[in-house]
Design an enzyme around this catalytic site. Structure first.
Site, short mmCIF file in Angstrom:
data_model
loop_
_atom_site.label_atom_id
_atom_site.label_comp_id
_atom_site.label_asym_id
_atom_site.label_seq_id
_atom_site.Cartn_x
_atom_site.Cartn_y
_atom_site.Cartn_z
N ASP A 84 0.67 -1.13 0.09
CA ASP A 84 -0.08 -0.29 0.01
C ASP A 84 0.97 0.91 0.46
O ASP A 84 2.13 1.25 0.68
CB ASP A 84 -0.88 0.24 1.29
CG ASP A 84 -1.79 0.86 1.10
OD1 ASP A 84 -2.89 1.01 0.09
OD2 ASP A 84 -1.39 2.21 1.56
N GLU B 190 -4.50 2.69 -4.43
CA GLU B 190 -3.13 2.77 -4.54
C GLU B 190 -2.47 1.33 -4.04
O GLU B 190 -1.36 1.23 -3.14
CB GLU B 190 -2.51 3.61 -3.49
CG GLU B 190 -2.97 3.91 -2.32
CD GLU B 190 -4.52 4.14 -2.17
OE1 GLU B 190 -5.79 4.89 -0.60
OE2 GLU B 190 -5.38 4.34 -3.16
#
Length: 634
Positions: free
Chosen positions: A503, A547
């Site tokens: 992440d 993301e």
């Protein structure tokens, strides 16, 4: 010289979605073709198809609903497909925690019914979401409906509304029908059948100028955005139009597919979707929807050619066997009966058809090409003289892994069927579906006959359907398929598997500070790092969503997994991408959660992903920019 006055009817208001036509006007491409074109924005009282059918406009822009109109009897003809994929998606606020279209059951969903809703309905049908288990809300075309909480999800163009909502500080989750196998064309240029037949040269001129304009617009996006603002004063900011331009280029994909190209096979699949949804009669036909069938003065020509090919294929197996036998008999038999000569003449007529349209060749037992059809030559770029006498290996692509299986199978006297990757004469990668039959005489292998089908369009569509458009990594849909297959394999082998979840730290703050264009560039840079580190054929690098990224590493031990995770972490750090809103280093960084596990430690793929997610959450809790890896989770 006087110019012909024609009108182009757009499907929406002036924006970058139609920049190619503005460019053709601005740069004089229409004028060069002798055309004076008036470009009209959307008429809210009627569809573009109705405007063109009434003669109020000669040319129109429509989505794949043009296929539905043709199925229902409207004499409309496609000139070019500008958008290779439909930009229509469903969006929900991230705050709603709706992570899958299946969670829309019982929710309020706003979309246009019976107007370009087939991609949405197709996705719903695929997922068994019926009219009874969700509430349809008619579209008001107000993006604020989602902000006000009046609906839970709404249809939107991926090139437009996501920017507006994120600019308002509302992150969204996007559900694209293409991720669930429903992949339609977007904007297409069309005319009526009668207008095309009466104005063929003008229609071709309009098509040439439009595609030339699109080529210019995609290469000069900022210039065209400024021109659109100056000429049409749209109700959008410059940054909004630039965002639309960038996303529009992804829908068009000029670097992969020729501008304006559309496949009749794909149009037929779209028509089948409409029929399955019972939006069109089951026996409705599409004959005449392709402009090219009108260009030789007889739109039936292509139909008869296709019919001839179909007939050739039906009789192919019998004719091919007889033809091969005939070629061998030519060298051995000097006298033939009158009946055999007549049969030979008939076979040669069949062979002429097969030679042109069937990809086939015969080789010796050592793979030396003895005969090759013209269709194989057309596909590969080689002449028959260049192929005959050389090894079939000259066509083999260096990345192909099926050739060895093929050889082992036919050497045992077995028929082999499978996909093979070839190299054309100019180095282009080609895909064929191959059937190889060995020839055995007196118990000895004397050669092979190969019959193939061109599957390049199928492979291109497959690649597009499993690839993330922004980063070039595989997408979530492909991840779900592979992780399930790997889990089943893990249960059989009892080996280990590793899953790495990644992440990007503080990415919302990065987008808020530097804008979505920089955000996308940063995701592309991180994806390149991850892709470079995942090098084995069995490994998989995926854009998991937003993301987030994921890496599947089958048959990998704890130490090997940790090394890969560490290299990814270090190399992302080494990118030195400044991030003023970072809570870690002042640069872009990532948090990594990983797990190394056997099938005995988990019950299904969801528990595997959940374990890796927990490791990622722990990494973020420890301050981000670090790795947390679990080997024996509890």
């Amino acid at each position: 010289m006087s110019k012909e006055n024609v009108t182009l009817q757009l499907k929406w208001k002036h924006q970058f979605q139609f920049a190619g036509f503005y460019a053709a006007q601005k740069e004089g491409y229409f004028a060069e073709e002798g055309l004076d074109v008036t470009i009209n924005p959307v008429n809210m009282k009627q569809s573009t198809s109705e405007s063109v059918l009434k003669g109020e406009a000669q040319y129109g822009i429509s989505d794949s609903s043009i296929v539905l109109s043709r199925l229902k009897g409207s004499p409309l003809v496609i000139l070019a497909a500008i958008f290779q994929h439909s930009p229509l998606v469903l969006i929900t606020p991230k705050s709603s925690d709706i992570l899958n279209p299946l969670e829309l059951k019982g929710k309020r969903v706003m979309y246009q019914r019976n107007i370009d809703d087939a991609v949405i309905l197709g996705m719903f049908t695929e997922l068994n979401i019926t009219d009874d288990n969700h509430t349809h809300v008619p579209h008001t075309f107000s993006d604020d409906e989602l902000l006000a909480g009046n609906v839970d999800a709404m249809s939107a163009y991926i090139t437009d509304q996501p920017y507006y909502l994120q600019e308002k500080g509302v992150p969204v989750t996007i559900f694209s029908p293409s991720s669930y196998g429903i992949d339609f064309y977007g904007d297409m240029i069309f005319v009526t059948e009668q207008y095309l037949e009466e104005n063929k040269e003008q229609v071709l001129a309009f098509r040439r100028a439009s595609l030339k304009g699109w080529n210019y617009a995609l290469k000069h996006q900022e210039e065209m955005v400024d021109w659109i603002i100056e000429q049409y004063k749209p109700n959008k900011s410059r940054d909004h139009l630039l965002y639309e331009a960038r996303l529009t280029a992804r829908m068009i994909q000029p670097e992969l597919i020729e501008l304006g190209y559309f496949s009749e096979n794909r149009v037929l699949r779209i028509a089948d979707t409409y029929k399955q949804l019972e939006m069109a009669p089951k026996d409705a036909q599409l004959e005449g929807i392709n402009y090219s069938s009108y260009l030789n003065g007889n739109k039936q020509t292509k139909h008869w050619l296709q019919l001839s090919i179909a007939i050739s294929i039906i009789i192919f197996l019998l004719v091919l066997l007889l033809w091969v036998l005939n070629q061998r008999l030519k060298a051995r038999v000097h006298q033939r009966t009158r009946e055999l000569k007549e049969a030979n003449q008939s076979l040669e007529r069949y062979f002429d058809i097969l030679d042109q349209y069937v990809i086939t060749c015969s080789t010796s037992e050592k793979g030396i090409i003895q005969s090759a059809s013209q269709a194989l030559c057309d596909l590969t770029g080689y002449t028959q003289q260049e192929l005959i006498g050389n090894s079939y290996k000259m066509l083999r692509h260096p990345d192909d892994r099926s050739y060895i299986k093929l050889i082992k199978s036919v050497q045992k006297g077995q028929v082999w069927i499978g996909d093979i990757q070839l190299n054309s004469k100019n180095g282009q990668s080609l895909w064929i579906q191959n059937k190889v039959e060995p020839h055995v005489e007196n118990g000895e292998l004397v050669g092979f006959t190969m019959v193939s089908i061109d599957i390049n369009d199928k492979k291109r569509v497959e690649a597009l359907s499993i690839t993330d458009g922004l980063t070039g990594l595989f997408n979530r849909r492909h991840f779900d398929e592979v992780i399930e297959a790997e889990y089943q394999r893990l249960r059989r082998t009892q080996n280990k598997i590793s899953l790495i979840m990644i992440d990007v730290d503080d990415f919302k703050a990065y987008n808020d500070t530097y804008g979505h264009v920089k955000g996308d560039e940063t995701l592309q840079a991180i994806a390149q790092v991850i892709g470079n580190e995942v090098s084995r054929p069995a490994d998989l690098a995926v854009r998991y969503g937003g993301e987030e990224f994921a890496v599947i590493l089958p048959d990998t031990d704890y130490e090997g997994t940790y090394k890969i995770a560490q290299r990814i972490l270090n190399k992302v750090s080494a990118l030195n991408i400044a991030h003023a809103g970072s809570t870690t280093t002042g640069n872009i960084s990532i948090s990594v959660g990983a797990i190394n596990i056997t099938a005995a430690d988990i019950t299904n793929t969801f528990s595997l992903i959940d374990r890796a997610d927990k490791s990622l959450y722990e990494a973020k809790s420890k301050g981000r920019n670090c790795i947390v890896m679990s080997q024996n989770p509890t």
